[in-house]
Design an enzyme around this catalytic site. Structure first.
Site, PDB file in Angstrom:
ATOM      1  N   GLU A  90       0.848  -1.200   0.000  1.00  0.00           N
ATOM      2  CA  GLU A  90       0.000   0.000   0.000  1.00  0.00           C
ATOM      3  C   GLU A  90       0.878   1.243   0.000  1.00  0.00           C
ATOM      4  O   GLU A  90       1.895   1.297   0.703  1.00  0.00           O
ATOM      5  CB  GLU A  90      -0.887  -0.019   1.244  1.00  0.00           C
TER       6      GLU A  90
ATOM      7  N   LYS B 134      -9.693   2.433  -2.437  1.00  0.00           N
ATOM      8  CA  LYS B 134      -9.914   1.812  -1.125  1.00  0.00           C
ATOM      9  C   LYS B 134     -11.277   2.217  -0.570  1.00  0.00           C
ATOM     10  O   LYS B 134     -11.575   3.400  -0.411  1.00  0.00           O
ATOM     11  CB  LYS B 134      -8.799   2.247  -0.178  1.00  0.00           C
TER      12      LYS B 134
ATOM     13  N   CYS C 220      -5.495  -3.002   2.345  1.00  0.00           N
ATOM     14  CA  CYS C 220      -5.248  -2.958   3.789  1.00  0.00           C
ATOM     15  C   CYS C 220      -6.501  -3.164   4.650  1.00  0.00           C
ATOM     16  O   CYS C 220      -6.959  -4.292   4.821  1.00  0.00           O
ATOM     17  CB  CYS C 220      -4.535  -1.658   4.136  1.00  0.00           C
TER      18      CYS C 220
END
Length: 251
Positions: free
Chosen positions: A39, A107, A141
Site C-alpha cells: 500500500e 480503497k 489494507c
C-alpha cells in the site's frame, strides 16, 4: 501463472529511493507474470496527506509502474495516493499491464482510526481484473476486516490485499488472510511492508494463501524479502467442483 510478492521497506516521502529499492527487489524474481507491491509503496501511508502533493506525485508513480510493467513484460500492482478527476484524494490500487493499460480500485474502507477518512474519499466499486487467465479482486489494507464487500460471487479466483499493517495487529493480519481465502474458496495474496515510521513498526508477514488456508509462498517476518509461486488453477477448479462451498453462500 507466476506471482511474485515484494515485501519492502518504505521511507516516507523519499519517492526516488523507494522506487529504486523496489525495482532492485523485483529483479530478484525475474520472469514472474505479476508483481505485487504494498500500500502507498512510493510515499508511505498518509505521507504529506495533501491533495497538492498527490496530484503531482500520483501520475509520476503510475508512469513508473507502466515503465516497470513494460520492461519486464509483466503486470504490476500496488496502491498510490493520487487525485481523481474531481479533485478528491484517493488511496488507489493500480493493476498495470505490460502495454500500459491499467485498472484501478479506490480503497473502500478508510482507516478512520488514523484519520484516513478525513483527507481521502472512499471508493464504491468492486473491481475485478483478469490477467493470464486468473480473475483478481483488488483490495487495500483495512478492507481485509470487512468480508461482506469482498464476498465471492463466483466472479474471482484470487484476492490481492496490499497493506501497511502494523506489527501490533500482526495476528489479525495473519488470521484474516487465511479466513478470506477459506470462506471465498480462492487464493489470497497479501503484501505488507517492513520497517518503521513515526507511528508504527511493520514486520511484513506477506504471503500467498491457497483455498485451504495454507501459505504456499511467504516472506520472513521482519525482513526485506521476495517470494514467488505458480498458482495451480486446475487444483483450485477441482477443489471447487469437489467441495462446492460457494453454492451455499449468502449473497
Amino acid at each position: 501463472m507466476k506471482i511474485a510478492i515484494i515485501q519492502h521497506e518504505i521511507r516516507a516521502n523519499h519517492i526516488e529511493w523507494n522506487l529504486q529499492h523496489i525495482s532492485s527487489l523485483i529483479d530478484e524474481q525475474a520472469g514472474a507474470d505479476l508483481y505485487v507491491l504494498a500500500e502507498t509503496f512510493a510515499t508511505g501511508f498518509l505521507a504529506e496527506g495533501s491533495t497538492q502533493h498527490a496530484a503531482v506525485e500520483g501520475p509520476l508513480i503510475l508512469s513508473w509502474m507502466q515503465q516497470q510493467a513494460c520492461s519486464r513484460n509483466a503486470a504490476i500492482a500496488g496502491s498510490v495516493a493520487t487525485v481523481d478527476e474531481g479533485g478528491k484524494l484517493r488511496n488507489r490500487l493500480y493493476f498495470v499491464r505490460p502495454d500500459g493499460t491499467f485498472d484501478d480500485y479506490d480503497k473502500r474502507h478508510l482507516f478512520s482510526y488514523a484519520g484516513e477518512n478525513k483527507d481521502y474519499a472512499a471508493g464504491e466499486r468492486r473491481v475485478i481484473v483478469e490477467w493470464c487467465g486468473v480473475r483478481f479482486m483488488l483490495q487495500v489494507c483495512y478492507d481485509l476486516r470487512f468480508p461482506v464487500f469482498v464476498r465471492n460471487h463466483k466472479d474471482y479466483d484470487a484476492i490481492i490485499y496490499v497493506a501497511n499493517w502494523p506489527e501490533k495487529r500482526r495476528a489479525v493480519w495473519q488470521t484474516l488472510l487465511k479466513a478470506r481465502a477459506i470462506e471465498n474458496q480462492c487464493f489470497v495474496i497479501g503484501v505488507n511492508i517492513v520497517g518503521s515510521d513515526k507511528n508504527c513498526e511493520y514486520v511484513g508477514d506477506s504471503a500467498i494463501i491457497d483455498a485451504y488456508g495454507n501459505a504456499i509462498a511467504a516472506c520472513a517476518s521482519g525482513k526485506v524479502q521476495t517470494a514467488a509461486v505458480e498458482l495451480d488453477m486446475e487444483a483450485l477448479k477441482r477443489f471447487r467442483k469437489k467441495f462446492p462451498v460457494l453454492d451455499d453462500a449468502d449473497f
